[in-house]
Design a protein around this motif. Structure first.
Motif, PDB file in Angstrom:
ATOM      1  N   GLY A  10       6.152  18.618   8.323  1.00  0.00           N
ATOM      2  CA  GLY A  10       6.513  17.567   9.274  1.00  0.00           C
ATOM      3  C   GLY A  10       5.726  16.279   9.154  1.00  0.00           C
ATOM      4  N   HIS A  11       4.859  16.150   8.137  1.00  0.00           N
ATOM      5  CA  HIS A  11       4.022  14.949   8.047  1.00  0.00           C
ATOM      6  C   HIS A  11       4.797  13.716   7.604  1.00  0.00           C
ATOM      7  N   ASP A  12       5.953  13.916   6.953  1.00  0.00           N
ATOM      8  CA  ASP A  12       6.756  12.758   6.551  1.00  0.00           C
ATOM      9  C   ASP A  12       7.239  11.988   7.770  1.00  0.00           C
ATOM     10  N   GLU A  13       7.537  12.698   8.853  1.00  0.00           N
ATOM     11  CA  GLU A  13       7.995  12.037  10.081  1.00  0.00           C
ATOM     12  C   GLU A  13       6.879  11.181  10.678  1.00  0.00           C
ATOM     13  N   THR A  14       5.653  11.713  10.679  1.00  0.00           N
ATOM     14  CA  THR A  14       4.521  10.958  11.225  1.00  0.00           C
ATOM     15  C   THR A  14       4.219   9.732  10.378  1.00  0.00           C
ATOM     16  N   LEU A  15       4.131   9.901   9.072  1.00  0.00           N
ATOM     17  CA  LEU A  15       3.771   8.771   8.207  1.00  0.00           C
ATOM     18  C   LEU A  15       4.837   7.687   8.206  1.00  0.00           C
ATOM     19  N   SER A  16       6.093   8.077   8.397  1.00  0.00           N
ATOM     20  CA  SER A  16       7.182   7.092   8.412  1.00  0.00           C
ATOM     21  C   SER A  16       7.074   6.138   9.592  1.00  0.00           C
ATOM     22  N   GLU A  17       6.255   6.474  10.578  1.00  0.00           N
ATOM     23  CA  GLU A  17       6.021   5.551  11.697  1.00  0.00           C
ATOM     24  C   GLU A  17       5.162   4.363  11.263  1.00  0.00           C
ATOM     25  N   PHE A  18       4.407   4.529  10.172  1.00  0.00           N
ATOM     26  CA  PHE A  18       3.441   3.511   9.760  1.00  0.00           C
ATOM     27  C   PHE A  18       3.709   2.931   8.377  1.00  0.00           C
ATOM     28  N   ILE A  19       4.417   3.696   7.526  1.00  0.00           N
ATOM     29  CA  ILE A  19       4.587   3.329   6.124  1.00  0.00           C
ATOM     30  C   ILE A  19       6.067   3.440   5.764  1.00  0.00           C
ATOM     31  N   PRO A  20       6.631   2.467   5.029  1.00  0.00           N
ATOM     32  CA  PRO A  20       8.011   2.633   4.557  1.00  0.00           C
ATOM     33  C   PRO A  20       8.140   3.875   3.701  1.00  0.00           C
ATOM     34  N   ARG A  21       9.252   4.576   3.814  1.00  0.00           N
ATOM     35  CA  ARG A  21       9.429   5.822   3.061  1.00  0.00           C
ATOM     36  C   ARG A  21       9.282   5.621   1.551  1.00  0.00           C
ATOM     37  N   GLU A  22       9.661   4.439   1.073  1.00  0.00           N
ATOM     38  CA  GLU A  22       9.553   4.195  -0.365  1.00  0.00           C
ATOM     39  C   GLU A  22       8.095   4.073  -0.822  1.00  0.00           C
ATOM     40  N   LEU A  66       8.667  10.161  -2.060  1.00  0.00           N
ATOM     41  CA  LEU A  66       9.716  10.542  -1.103  1.00  0.00           C
ATOM     42  C   LEU A  66      11.024   9.838  -1.393  1.00  0.00           C
ATOM     43  N   ASP A  67      10.928   8.595  -1.819  1.00  0.00           N
ATOM     44  CA  ASP A  67      12.114   7.786  -2.087  1.00  0.00           C
ATOM     45  C   ASP A  67      12.127   7.422  -3.579  1.00  0.00           C
ATOM     46  N   PRO A  68      13.287   7.472  -4.242  1.00  0.00           N
ATOM     47  CA  PRO A  68      13.336   7.193  -5.682  1.00  0.00           C
ATOM     48  C   PRO A  68      12.728   5.849  -6.080  1.00  0.00           C
ATOM     49  N   SER A  69      12.801   4.859  -5.189  1.00  0.00           N
ATOM     50  CA  SER A  69      12.288   3.533  -5.534  1.00  0.00           C
ATOM     51  C   SER A  69      10.769   3.514  -5.679  1.00  0.00           C
ATOM     52  N   GLY A  70      10.104   4.571  -5.217  1.00  0.00           N
ATOM     53  CA  GLY A  70       8.650   4.620  -5.319  1.00  0.00           C
ATOM     54  C   GLY A  70       8.131   5.320  -6.565  1.00  0.00           C
ATOM     55  N   LYS A  71       9.021   5.697  -7.478  1.00  0.00           N
ATOM     56  CA  LYS A  71       8.584   6.513  -8.616  1.00  0.00           C
ATOM     57  C   LYS A  71       7.642   5.769  -9.558  1.00  0.00           C
ATOM     58  N   ALA A  72       7.878   4.488  -9.784  1.00  0.00           N
ATOM     59  CA  ALA A  72       7.058   3.755 -10.753  1.00  0.00           C
ATOM     60  C   ALA A  72       5.590   3.769 -10.344  1.00  0.00           C
ATOM     61  N   THR A  91       0.829  -1.206   0.000  1.00  0.00           N
ATOM     62  CA  THR A  91       0.000   0.000   0.000  1.00  0.00           C
ATOM     63  C   THR A  91       0.865   1.259   0.000  1.00  0.00           C
ATOM     64  N   PHE A  92       0.503   2.208  -0.858  1.00  0.00           N
ATOM     65  CA  PHE A  92       1.155   3.516  -0.880  1.00  0.00           C
ATOM     66  C   PHE A  92       0.244   4.542  -0.201  1.00  0.00           C
ATOM     67  N   VAL A  93       0.856   5.592   0.291  1.00  0.00           N
ATOM     68  CA  VAL A  93       0.115   6.707   0.879  1.00  0.00           C
ATOM     69  C   VAL A  93       0.475   7.975   0.121  1.00  0.00           C
ATOM     70  N   PHE A  94      -0.549   8.714  -0.276  1.00  0.00           N
ATOM     71  CA  PHE A  94      -0.365  10.003  -0.936  1.00  0.00           C
ATOM     72  C   PHE A  94      -0.830  11.085   0.029  1.00  0.00           C
ATOM     73  N   CYS A  95       0.106  11.844   0.557  1.00  0.00           N
ATOM     74  CA  CYS A  95      -0.194  12.857   1.568  1.00  0.00           C
ATOM     75  C   CYS A  95      -0.420  14.211   0.902  1.00  0.00           C
ATOM     76  N   LEU A  96      -1.619  14.766   1.092  1.00  0.00           N
ATOM     77  CA  LEU A  96      -1.961  16.073   0.528  1.00  0.00           C
ATOM     78  C   LEU A  96      -2.302  17.082   1.633  1.00  0.00           C
ATOM     79  N   LEU A  97      -1.810  16.834   2.824  1.00  0.00           N
ATOM     80  CA  LEU A  97      -2.097  17.731   3.935  1.00  0.00           C
ATOM     81  C   LEU A  97      -1.333  19.037   3.801  1.00  0.00           C
ATOM     82  N   ASN A  98      -1.938  20.109   4.320  1.00  0.00           N
ATOM     83  CA  ASN A  98      -1.220  21.361   4.473  1.00  0.00           C
ATOM     84  C   ASN A  98      -0.238  21.251   5.628  1.00  0.00           C
ATOM     85  N   GLY A  99       0.795  22.087   5.619  1.00  0.00           N
ATOM     86  CA  GLY A  99       1.705  22.138   6.751  1.00  0.00           C
ATOM     87  C   GLY A  99       2.968  21.335   6.546  1.00  0.00           C
TER      88      GLY A  99
END
Length: 313
Positions: A109-121, A153-159, A99-107
């Motif tokens: 620091g959300h990458d730090e929060t999501l990285s607790e649940f989802i691999p950065r790639e 966020l990570d190059p491996s996720g581009k595809a 599963t991928f996550v697409f973050c469209l939140l304003n503001g």
């Protein structure tokens, strides 16, 4: 594509509805009981400029996402910033290793929060110029057009990001692939970090704020604080360009008559705001980097004081 909209408020309703109309399997997730009830009973009503649609989409509260829900291909994160962590704690049953996550939140620091649940790639970040409003529970007002910018966020996720871009393109959401989405996120944070808090404290719309004799000085100072902090993180903001983008919103034919989302949350609905993830984030980062950000600090404190006075929830 099977897509979950995590945070099906105004913007989540718009994006979820457009993705559904393009043939994707969409589920909505939200915490507002009246909104859930209205959509279950009457469908999601989308009031476009020239027509109205009703879509019968499945909608759940986060607590209803239980183990027997199958995983989704994509989660579009559109919660309020302060609700992001709790949302992803609750919806783990629909998130698999693919599963991928697409973050469209304003503001910020959300990458730090999501990285607790989802691999950065598996994380995609983006910004959007689409707007939306809620006329009531289950009833979205969808005027105007916009676009979406996205980058993995990570190059491996581009595809997979490019697959998401194609899906959003077919839905008419006007996506573009970015090679520097972090710049765009900081630029949008500057727009929110000026207009949201200032219009809320001054109790005015964007055009009224822009007409003030002191507007230019306030904008220049706050953007300067954002730029000083962003530079430490490797983002060099073009301050005149950012200021120009803010001033362009004053036009009543553009967004001038609009009351920013923070105003709507706090003044109209007495809900807590995202100030800690906008000006508050710059204030906190500034302290960490030993950079003075007095305007961001004061504006953050003023908004919190207003939240107390209005007993915001």
């Amino acid at each position: 594509m099977k897509i979950a909209i995590a945070g099906a408020g105004a913007m989540g309703s718009r994006i979820g509805l457009m993705l559904h109309q393009a043939g994707n399997e969409v589920i909505l997730i939200d915490r507002w009981p009246d909104h859930i009830k209205a959509i279950r009973e009457n469908g999601l009503i989308g009031e476009f400029e020239d027509h109205k649609v009703v879509a019968h989409l499945p909608i759940y509260s986060p607590e209803e996402i239980v183990e027997d829900h199958t995983s989704v291909d994509l989660v579009v994160a559109l919660t309020k910033s302060m609700q992001l962590r709790a949302m992803f704690q609750d919806i783990q049953p629909i998130i698999s290793e693919k599963t991928f996550v697409f973050c469209l939140l304003n503001g910020l620091g959300h990458d730090e929060t999501l990285s607790e649940f989802i691999p950065r790639e598996n994380i995609i970040f983006g910004t959007t110029t689409w707007t939306a409003g809620l006329a009531g529970p289950g009833h979205a007002s969808l005027v105007g057009t916009g676009s979406i910018e996205m980058e993995n966020l990570d190059p491996s996720g581009k595809a997979f990001t490019l697959e998401v871009l194609e899906v959003f393109q077919k839905a008419g959401l006007n996506p573009v692939y970015s090679n520097n989405v972090r710049y765009s996120i900081w630029k949008k944070a500057c727009i929110n970090g000026t207009l949201n808090g200032l219009c809320t404290i001054l109790d005015c719309n964007i055009a009224d704020f822009g007409s003030l004799s002191i507007a230019g000085d306030l904008i220049e100072t706050i953007v300067g604080e954002f730029a000083s902090v962003a530079e430490v993180e490797g983002i060099i903001l073009d301050q005149p360009q950012v200021i120009q983008a803010i001033e362009a919103t004053y036009d009543v034919k553009a967004q001038g008559l609009h009351f920013p989302s923070m105003y709507q949350d706090l003044i109209r609905n007495h809900r807590k705001t995202e100030i800690d993830y906008i000006n508050g984030a710059v204030w906190q980062k500034g302290m960490n980097y030993q950079i003075s950000t007095p305007y961001c600090a004061f504006l953050t404190q003023l908004i919190h004081a207003k939240e107390e006075l209005l007993e915001a929830k």
